[in-house]
Design a protein around this motif. Structure first.
Motif, mmCIF file in Angstrom:
data_model
loop_
_atom_site.group_PDB
_atom_site.id
_atom_site.type_symbol
_atom_site.label_atom_id
_atom_site.label_comp_id
_atom_site.label_asym_id
_atom_site.label_seq_id
_atom_site.Cartn_x
_atom_site.Cartn_y
_atom_site.Cartn_z
ATOM 1 N N CYS A 175 0.827 -1.207 0.000
ATOM 2 C CA CYS A 175 0.000 0.000 0.000
ATOM 3 C C CYS A 175 0.866 1.263 0.000
ATOM 4 O O CYS A 175 1.972 1.276 0.526
ATOM 5 N N THR A 176 0.320 2.332 -0.587
ATOM 6 C CA THR A 176 1.059 3.599 -0.645
ATOM 7 C C THR A 176 1.159 4.265 0.713
ATOM 8 O O THR A 176 2.020 5.124 0.916
ATOM 9 N N LYS A 177 0.293 3.901 1.639
ATOM 10 C CA LYS A 177 0.313 4.426 3.005
ATOM 11 C C LYS A 177 0.360 3.251 3.979
ATOM 12 O O LYS A 177 -0.047 2.133 3.624
ATOM 13 N N PRO A 178 0.821 3.474 5.203
ATOM 14 C CA PRO A 178 0.740 2.393 6.195
ATOM 15 C C PRO A 178 -0.734 2.088 6.502
ATOM 16 O O PRO A 178 -1.413 2.869 7.150
ATOM 17 N N ARG A 179 -1.225 1.005 6.016
ATOM 18 C CA ARG A 179 -2.619 0.636 6.244
ATOM 19 C C ARG A 179 -2.799 -0.874 6.077
ATOM 20 O O ARG A 179 -1.991 -1.561 5.475
ATOM 21 N N ASN A 180 -3.881 -1.342 6.652
ATOM 22 C CA ASN A 180 -4.355 -2.717 6.458
ATOM 23 C C ASN A 180 -3.341 -3.776 6.903
ATOM 24 O O ASN A 180 -3.421 -4.920 6.448
ATOM 25 N N ASP A 181 -2.388 -3.406 7.774
ATOM 26 C CA ASP A 181 -1.325 -4.322 8.196
ATOM 27 C C ASP A 181 -0.494 -4.807 7.010
ATOM 28 O O ASP A 181 0.195 -5.835 7.105
ATOM 29 N N ALA A 182 -0.537 -4.089 5.899
ATOM 30 C CA ALA A 182 0.131 -4.508 4.668
ATOM 31 C C ALA A 182 1.557 -3.964 4.609
ATOM 32 O O ALA A 182 1.983 -3.160 5.439
ATOM 33 N N ARG A 183 2.293 -4.395 3.603
ATOM 34 C CA ARG A 183 3.608 -3.827 3.317
ATOM 35 C C ARG A 183 3.420 -2.438 2.708
ATOM 36 O O ARG A 183 2.385 -2.153 2.090
ATOM 37 N N VAL A 184 4.424 -1.576 2.864
ATOM 38 C CA VAL A 184 4.343 -0.204 2.374
ATOM 39 C C VAL A 184 5.133 -0.085 1.075
ATOM 40 O O VAL A 184 6.268 -0.561 0.974
ATOM 41 N N ILE A 185 4.521 0.550 0.074
ATOM 42 C CA ILE A 185 5.198 0.818 -1.192
ATOM 43 C C ILE A 185 6.195 1.959 -0.964
ATOM 44 O O ILE A 185 5.798 3.051 -0.552
ATOM 45 N N PRO A 186 7.477 1.752 -1.214
ATOM 46 C CA PRO A 186 8.457 2.814 -0.958
ATOM 47 C C PRO A 186 8.226 4.035 -1.850
ATOM 48 O O PRO A 186 7.833 3.902 -3.021
ATOM 49 N N ASP A 187 8.443 5.212 -1.303
ATOM 50 C CA ASP A 187 8.387 6.429 -2.104
ATOM 51 C C ASP A 187 9.315 6.306 -3.303
ATOM 52 O O ASP A 187 10.424 5.768 -3.197
#
Length: 347
Positions: A77-89
């Protein structure tokens, strides 16, 4: 009659098949949540697609071709959400976010090797059905808040390669177009621009637009009878082998060059970039390039004429067990015969 005008004459309903009724995947949080902890080893599989800078994609948990890892992709994900991994900027280099009356769609470009897609992999297709009927990936779920609140939707499809992605979540239906029709995902070899038409000339820009509704993938209007359009349909060519060893071939011999039309967009707003502001070191990445190199996938896709990178799609002809069947709703002359993990549409 134009599709937009015809749709306006029909009642909009949250028909069966629009909202998800199944359980959340076992690795997912019960609801979409912003501000969850950063965990770059997460196996959560809950996507949210809310805006040009708040969306998620399915991609491998470790470097592997999409066609070989589709049953266990994870959410990024583009933001920290859903306990998911974060897409790096810096990973995503261009995005078009489209909101329509029947679906929300996001498409874009980037260095998706940062999401463990091997360099040169032309990609694959993810959907809520899959070989085992539990989704590709298994336990994958999607939400969107474009209807005014977070809702879980039953039908969606995502194509992703090492450089491009497209994702559609079907948020509405009526008596002619079901959510499954609008998210018809059996044309995986045709690539993003055919299945999910939109503005693909966005690499380097980030836009949010309202858009007209496209005809369901592979549908071509041929006539209008008593005010109702009649369609022919395109079925992807496929050759396989039955369990008894007999070979079979289904689908059309002639491949159309493009979808019937590309819907127009309006009220487009642009932003300079999308960013979560999280340092690369917090995501376990060095500041230098993180591009990975791998041998090119044997699965191919139709290339786009508008951009060499427009390759997201998947070829599953080597995996006959993964071909999916669908109970296709009848629309005038549309008919379907199912069999041996494939389908035949008579035009």
């Amino acid at each position: 009659m134009a599709l937009a005008a015809f749709l306006a004459t029909l009642p909009s309903v949250k028909a069966a098949g629009v909202l998800a009724t199944g359980p959340q995947g076992p690795t997912n949080p019960p609801e979409p949540t912003l501000g969850t902890s950063i965990n770059q080893t997460s196996f959560a599989r809950l996507l949210s697609v809310n805006s040009v800078d708040d969306f998620c994609l399915f991609a491998p948990p470790a470097p592997q071709n999409i066609g070989d890892s589709e049953t266990y992709e994870v959410a990024w994900c583009t933001k920290p959400r859903n306990d998911a991994r974060v897409i790096p900027d810096g990973t995503i280099t261009g995005v078009s976010f489209l909101k329509t009356d029947f679906y929300v769609q996001i498409l874009g470009y980037g260095n998706l090797t940062r999401l463990n897609v091997p360099n040169g992999d032309y990609g694959g297709e993810l959907d809520p059905h899959g070989q085992f009927g539990a989704g590709n990936p298994i336990g994958g779920n999607v939400t969107s808040n474009v209807t005014g609140s977070d809702q879980h939707f039953a039908e969606w499809m995502q194509y992703i390669s090492y450089s491009q992605f497209c994702l559609r979540i079907c948020t509405n239906a009526n008596s002619t177009y079901s959510a499954a029709d609008m998210c018809w995902h059996e044309l995986d070899e045709m690539g993003c621009e055919f299945v999910m038409p939109g503005n693909y000339k966005v690499n380097g820009t980030f836009e949010s637009c309202d858009a007209d509704v496209a005809y369901p993938p592979g549908w071509y209007p041929t006539a209008t009878i008593s005010g109702t359009p009649v369609f022919s349909t395109f079925a992807q060519r496929y050759t396989g082998t039955e369990s008894n060893g007999h070979a079979y071939t289904v689908g059309d011999t002639a491949t159309p060059s493009a979808p019937y039309s590309t819907p127009s967009s309006s009220d487009c707003r642009t932003t300079s970039t999308i960013s979560n502001g999280i340092p690369l070191t917090a995501l376990g990445l060095a500041a230098a390039s993180t591009s990975r190199t791998a041998s090119k996938s044997s699965s191919g896709a139709k290339s786009s004429s508008s951009a060499p990178a427009s390759t997201a799609g998947a070829t599953k002809q080597a995996k006959s067990g993964e071909r999916k069947t669908k109970d296709y709703s009848s629309v005038d002359l549309l008919k379907m015969i199912s069999g041996v993990g494939a389908f035949l549409l008579f035009n």
